[in-house]
Design a protein around this motif. Structure first.
Motif, mmCIF file in Angstrom:
data_model
loop_
_atom_site.group_PDB
_atom_site.id
_atom_site.type_symbol
_atom_site.label_atom_id
_atom_site.label_comp_id
_atom_site.label_asym_id
_atom_site.label_seq_id
_atom_site.Cartn_x
_atom_site.Cartn_y
_atom_site.Cartn_z
ATOM 1 N N LEU A 90 0.828 -1.205 0.000
ATOM 2 C CA LEU A 90 0.000 0.000 0.000
ATOM 3 C C LEU A 90 0.865 1.259 0.000
ATOM 4 N N SER A 91 1.917 1.237 0.805
ATOM 5 C CA SER A 91 2.790 2.403 0.915
ATOM 6 C C SER A 91 3.467 2.727 -0.411
ATOM 7 N N VAL A 92 4.070 1.726 -1.050
ATOM 8 C CA VAL A 92 4.781 1.992 -2.302
ATOM 9 C C VAL A 92 3.817 2.317 -3.437
ATOM 10 N N LEU A 94 1.029 4.063 -3.221
ATOM 11 C CA LEU A 94 0.621 5.459 -3.098
ATOM 12 C C LEU A 94 1.778 6.419 -3.340
ATOM 13 N N ARG A 95 2.978 5.954 -3.127
ATOM 14 C CA ARG A 95 4.137 6.832 -3.315
ATOM 15 C C ARG A 95 4.730 6.742 -4.718
ATOM 16 N N GLY A 96 4.144 5.937 -5.566
ATOM 17 C CA GLY A 96 4.645 5.833 -6.925
ATOM 18 C C GLY A 96 5.930 5.048 -7.054
ATOM 19 N N GLU A 97 6.234 4.211 -6.060
ATOM 20 C CA GLU A 97 7.470 3.437 -6.061
ATOM 21 C C GLU A 97 7.222 2.037 -6.619
ATOM 22 N N PRO A 98 8.279 1.294 -6.967
ATOM 23 C CA PRO A 98 8.106 -0.064 -7.496
ATOM 24 C C PRO A 98 7.312 -0.947 -6.538
ATOM 25 N N MET A 99 6.386 -1.745 -7.096
ATOM 26 C CA MET A 99 5.517 -2.542 -6.234
ATOM 27 C C MET A 99 6.089 -3.910 -5.903
#
Length: 281
Positions: A90-92, A94-99
């Protein structure tokens, strides 16, 4: 406000299910806080999170229909807590980071044909077996790769006028133009396979997922309305423990799935998280 930017500036807006006790909410808050996700009242611009038991009902379909769609995060085990790996997802997201987890050894491939998608599914299924996964898990992984890969390959591309290039003749097209290829990423780590398909069109809406969740528990119905993107989504959700989708309109759709490597006993009835993030300028 951009959905990704919103989580950096405001707490997540939480609406717990009534079955969650204050003690359970406190524990869930602690799990999410470890990934920088602070639960609070938020405001209308903040992402809206619902903690639930991971079993879909028509009421959850209605939550997905909100603008923006509500994030549906499953609670697992005793105490009604989300898992640490889903909190990270969930964190990545929303932050646009690799899933796919950064510590996992991720492989990637550009695919331009249905045959290449099928071959990749077989290849990753073999990787699952070598990692100690069950044969049923390997089969689920191959199925998920086929569905997310073919959707990205055939349903996403549009021409300059915004008209679908392949979706209306999905059964006849076997390969796409060079510029319409999709990217498949995968890794096997910590008892699950991580699978992600990325296209460069950013056209996927939440509507096909809404239809799947609304009919959850009923006999599957083939629905070809609006192209083929919705046809395999039920199978994807049945096979996966979590699905996370990030759509940047007109630019890309990233569709990620986490598939458990254990056996398939009642897999479709296990808790599911469904996280749909629409980035908006």
């Amino acid at each position: 406000m951009d959905t990704v930017a919103a989580v950096k500036d405001a707490p997540l807006k939480l609406t717990p299910e009534s079955t969650l006790t204050p003690e359970a909410l406190e524990k869930a808050s602690g799990v999410l806080a470890r990934d920088g996700l602070l639960l609070g009242r938020g405001d209308d611009a903040a992402p809206h999170l619902v903690l639930f038991d991971g079993r879909f009902t028509p009421a959850h379909a209605a939550l997905l229909e909100r603008n923006p769609p509500v994030l549906l995060l499953a609670t697992r085990g005793e105490g009604g807590q989300p898992s640490a790996w889903e909190a990270r997802l969930l964190s990545v997201l929303l932050r646009g980071e690799p899933m796919i987890p950064k510590e996992a050894a991720t492989s990637v491939a550009w695919l331009g044909s249905v045959a290449e998608v099928t071959a990749l599914g077989e290849r990753v299924a073999d990787t699952v077996l070598k990692a100690g996964g069950s044969r049923s898990a390997a089969s689920r992984v191959a199925d998920v790769i086929h569905e997310i890969g073919v959707n990205a390959l055939l349903d996403a591309p549009v021409d300059a006028g915004g008209e679908p290039k392949y979706a209306h003749r999905r059964g006849q097209v076997q390969s796409v133009a060079e510029e319409d290829r999709c990217l498949l990423s995968w890794a096997v780590a910590d008892g699950r396979a991580w699978l992600e398909a990325t296209d460069r069109f950013g056209r996927l809406s939440v509507s096909p997922l809404v239809r799947v969740v609304k009919a959850w528990g009923e006999k599957a119905q083939v629905d070809a309305s609006g192209g083929g993107a919705g046809l395999g989504l039920r199978r994807i959700l049945e096979h996966s423990d979590a699905v996370a989708v990030r759509v940047t309109p007109g630019k890309r759709t990233q569709f990620a799935c986490a598939v458990d490597l254990g056996d398939a006993r009642r897999r479709a009835a296990q808790p599911k998280s469904l996280l749909f993030c629409l980035e908006r300028g």
